[in-house]
Design an enzyme around this catalytic site. Structure first.
Site, PDB file in Angstrom:
ATOM      1  N   TYR A   1       0.805  -1.232   0.000  1.00 56.45           N
ATOM      2  CA  TYR A   1       0.000   0.000   0.000  1.00 56.45           C
ATOM      3  C   TYR A   1       0.840   1.285   0.000  1.00 56.45           C
ATOM      4  O   TYR A   1       0.336   2.344  -0.327  1.00 56.45           O
ATOM      5  CB  TYR A   1      -0.917   0.061   1.233  1.00 56.45           C
ATOM      6  CG  TYR A   1      -1.956  -1.030   1.342  1.00 56.45           C
ATOM      7  CD1 TYR A   1      -2.241  -1.883   0.283  1.00 56.45           C
ATOM      8  CD2 TYR A   1      -2.667  -1.195   2.529  1.00 56.45           C
ATOM      9  CE1 TYR A   1      -3.188  -2.884   0.408  1.00 56.45           C
ATOM     10  CE2 TYR A   1      -3.623  -2.188   2.656  1.00 56.45           C
ATOM     11  CZ  TYR A   1      -3.874  -3.035   1.595  1.00 56.45           C
ATOM     12  OH  TYR A   1      -4.811  -4.016   1.731  1.00 56.45           O
TER      13      TYR A   1
HETATM   14  N1  LIG Z   1      -6.368  -7.878   1.702  1.00 57.63           N
HETATM   15  C1  LIG Z   1      -6.748  -7.365   0.565  1.00 57.63           C
HETATM   16  O1  LIG Z   1      -6.544  -7.937  -0.526  1.00 57.63           O
HETATM   17  C2  LIG Z   1      -7.478  -6.059   0.592  1.00 57.63           C
HETATM   18  C3  LIG Z   1      -8.122  -5.582  -0.577  1.00 57.63           C
HETATM   19  C4  LIG Z   1      -8.810  -4.369  -0.491  1.00 57.63           C
HETATM   20  C5  LIG Z   1      -8.837  -3.669   0.712  1.00 57.63           C
HETATM   21  N2  LIG Z   1      -8.175  -4.150   1.821  1.00 57.63           N
HETATM   22  C6  LIG Z   1      -8.181  -3.432   3.113  1.00 57.63           C
HETATM   23  O2  LIG Z   1      -9.509  -3.050   3.448  1.00 57.63           O
HETATM   24  C7  LIG Z   1      -9.577  -1.639   3.603  1.00 57.63           C
HETATM   25  C8  LIG Z   1     -10.950  -1.115   3.201  1.00 57.63           C
HETATM   26  O3  LIG Z   1     -11.320  -1.530   1.908  1.00 57.63           O
HETATM   27  P1  LIG Z   1     -11.339  -0.536   0.643  1.00 57.63           P
HETATM   28  O4  LIG Z   1     -10.347   0.564   0.875  1.00 57.63           O
HETATM   29  O5  LIG Z   1     -11.203  -1.408  -0.539  1.00 57.63           O
HETATM   30  O6  LIG Z   1     -12.801   0.030   0.560  1.00 57.63           O
HETATM   31  P2  LIG Z   1     -13.975   0.490   1.570  1.00 57.63           P
HETATM   32  O7  LIG Z   1     -13.495   0.680   2.940  1.00 57.63           O
HETATM   33  O8  LIG Z   1     -15.078  -0.460   1.315  1.00 57.63           O
HETATM   34  O9  LIG Z   1     -14.401   1.878   0.908  1.00 57.63           O
HETATM   35  C9  LIG Z   1     -13.565   2.986   0.872  1.00 57.63           C
HETATM   36  C10 LIG Z   1     -14.308   4.082   0.108  1.00 57.63           C
HETATM   37  O10 LIG Z   1     -15.469   4.452   0.851  1.00 57.63           O
HETATM   38  C11 LIG Z   1     -15.444   5.852   1.083  1.00 57.63           C
HETATM   39  N3  LIG Z   1     -15.913   6.118   2.445  1.00 57.63           N
HETATM   40  C12 LIG Z   1     -15.290   5.811   3.601  1.00 57.63           C
HETATM   41  N4  LIG Z   1     -16.033   6.155   4.662  1.00 57.63           N
HETATM   42  C13 LIG Z   1     -17.164   6.703   4.170  1.00 57.63           C
HETATM   43  C14 LIG Z   1     -18.320   7.249   4.758  1.00 57.63           C
HETATM   44  N5  LIG Z   1     -18.450   7.267   6.098  1.00 57.63           N
HETATM   45  N6  LIG Z   1     -19.296   7.734   3.962  1.00 57.63           N
HETATM   46  C15 LIG Z   1     -19.179   7.695   2.611  1.00 57.63           C
HETATM   47  N7  LIG Z   1     -18.101   7.174   1.978  1.00 57.63           N
HETATM   48  C16 LIG Z   1     -17.093   6.678   2.753  1.00 57.63           C
HETATM   49  C17 LIG Z   1     -14.006   6.257   0.939  1.00 57.63           C
HETATM   50  O11 LIG Z   1     -13.957   7.600   0.523  1.00 57.63           O
HETATM   51  P3  LIG Z   1     -12.935   8.648   1.208  1.00 57.63           P
HETATM   52  O12 LIG Z   1     -11.553   8.095   0.929  1.00 57.63           O
HETATM   53  O13 LIG Z   1     -13.259   9.912   0.515  1.00 57.63           O
HETATM   54  O14 LIG Z   1     -13.246   8.689   2.677  1.00 57.63           O
HETATM   55  C18 LIG Z   1     -13.497   5.319  -0.117  1.00 57.63           C
HETATM   56  O15 LIG Z   1     -13.790   5.799  -1.399  1.00 57.63           O
HETATM   57  C19 LIG Z   1      -8.412  -1.133   2.742  1.00 57.63           C
HETATM   58  O16 LIG Z   1      -8.087   0.183   3.018  1.00 57.63           O
HETATM   59  C20 LIG Z   1      -7.367  -2.154   3.089  1.00 57.63           C
HETATM   60  O17 LIG Z   1      -6.796  -1.897   4.364  1.00 57.63           O
HETATM   61  C21 LIG Z   1      -7.532  -5.352   1.754  1.00 57.63           C
END
Ligand SMILES: NC(=O)c1ccc[n+]([C@@H]2O[C@H](COP(=O)([O-])OP(=O)(O)OC[C@H]3O[C@@H](n4cnc5c(N)ncnc54)[C@H](OP(=O)(O)O)[C@@H]3O)[C@@H](O)[C@H]2O)c1
Length: 302
Positions: free
Chosen positions: A47
């Site tokens: 990341y």
């Molecule tokens: N192990 C793996 O292969 C893998 C894969 C994917 C993700 N991950 C982990 O999981 C974490 C979360 O997953 P993700 O980043 O894919 O997606 P997510 O948490 O499902 O969604 C993030 C998105 O939602 C928005 N958001 C966040 N809080 C919000 C709220 N309260 N209201 C409206 N929109 C909101 C964010 O916008 P803003 O940025 O504008 O707040 C961003 O665009 C990652 O950061 C990572 O640590 C792991």
């Protein structure tokens, strides 16, 4: 913040952790999230956020459950150890609480990698070992190779509209007390839920509970036995809003409504394979493209 036991370790950790993929907000928002009670933060060598996570936990390291991941191209034992040393250096810490294998790598014998991970636990650089994006079969193989050490978690995509793991992986983990760490609990964008909620159920439950839609969908994950969630927010507002998705529960009736009225998918093996193998630059492009498609099309493909 509700704490849940991590596998059968006796260690309890917050049910919400802070995700940091594609995070660019500096240490302060992360710090505010930690101080609000989400004393669990997730990063990965991939990341590029290990330095900012290190900054955010400085001065409170002993209270934070710190998780990172090794990329599959570093699964050969010597490279694995070097990769972990580099992660510790980038974060400015002596050890991590959870080290996860980011994706399976069929090209490298799992016994070699799990042996290296066991060695790091014995050396005190890693507290617990986990995996990410592993199938049931891959978890079984990894556990066999891990010997006396338990695999405590599998970090995997899980949210209200992508319920693929409910077919096998979730019940497998629940039966063994292995933690499921739900990534993308907001499906990468709240608008995706609206695509799948023609009757406006999420908005209705948000009104009933006085919670926000983001909190409703995160809490739905947390209501499942043994499930933790790691939403990523890019601002103080989003992080604090997401962290406040704990400490309360949807009612059984509300859960049933969400379970039955929101359109969701279970991905095929091929679909899962493509997703886990897709380079991160392409994932960003796919998200950008999806955001511009009509809802009906988007729902079928993303
Ligand atoms: N192990 C793996 O292969 C893998 C894969 C994917 C993700 N991950 C982990 O999981 C974490 C979360 O997953 P993700 O980043 O894919 O997606 P997510 O948490 O499902 O969604 C993030 C998105 O939602 C928005 N958001 C966040 N809080 C919000 C709220 N309260 N209201 C409206 N929109 C909101 C964010 O916008 P803003 O940025 O504008 O707040 C961003 O665009 C990652 O950061 C990572 O640590 C792991």
């Amino acid at each position: 913040m509700i704490f849940k036991e991590l596998a059968n370790t006796g260690v309890r950790i917050p049910e919400i952790g802070i995700g940091t993929y594609d995070y660019h907000g500096g240490p302060e928002p992360l710090r505010r999230g930690l101080e609000s009670g989400a004393l669990f933060i997730d990063t990965a060598e991939l990341y590029g956020t290990e330095p900012v996570v290190g900054e955010a936990v400085r001065g409170m390291r002993d209270r934070v459950f710190l998780a990172t991941k090794v990329s599959p191209e570093h699964f050969r034992p010597e490279e694995f150890r070097q990769s972990v040393d580099a992660s510790l250096l980038r974060m400015g810490v002596d050890a991590v609480d959870l080290l996860q294998l980011h994706y399976p790598n069929p090209a490298i014998p799992i016994a070699d990698t799990m042996g290296a991970l066991a060695g790091l636990i014995d050396a005190g650089k890693v507290r617990f070992g986990g995996v990410s994006n592993f199938s049931v079969k891959q978890m079984e193989d990894a556990q066999r190779a891990f010997g006396k050490h338990p695999i405590v978690s599998n970090q995997i995509r899980y949210n209200l509209i992508d319920r693929t793991i409910e077919a096998d992986l979730l019940p497998y983990c629940q039966a063994r007390g292995i933690a499921v760490i739900a990534y993308s609990p907001l499906a990468k964008s709240l608008s995706r839920f609206l695509d799948c909620d023609p009757a406006g159920i999420i908005a209705r439950i948000a009104r009933e509970t006085g919670k926000t839609p983001a909190q409703i969908v995160i809490n739905w994950c947390l209501c499942k036995d043994g499930v933790f969630a790691i939403p990523k927010g890019g601002s103080v507002e989003h992080i604090l809003e997401n962290c406040a998705a704990s400490d309360w529960r949807l009612s059984p009736e509300q859960i049933t409504l969400l379970d039955t009225k929101i359109q969701y998918r279970r991905r095929s093996r091929l679909d899962r394979l493509v997703r886990t193998r897709m380079p991160h630059s392409l994932q960003r492009l796919a998200k950008w493209t999806a955001d511009r498609l009509p809802r009906s099309v988007r729902r079928r493909f993303f």
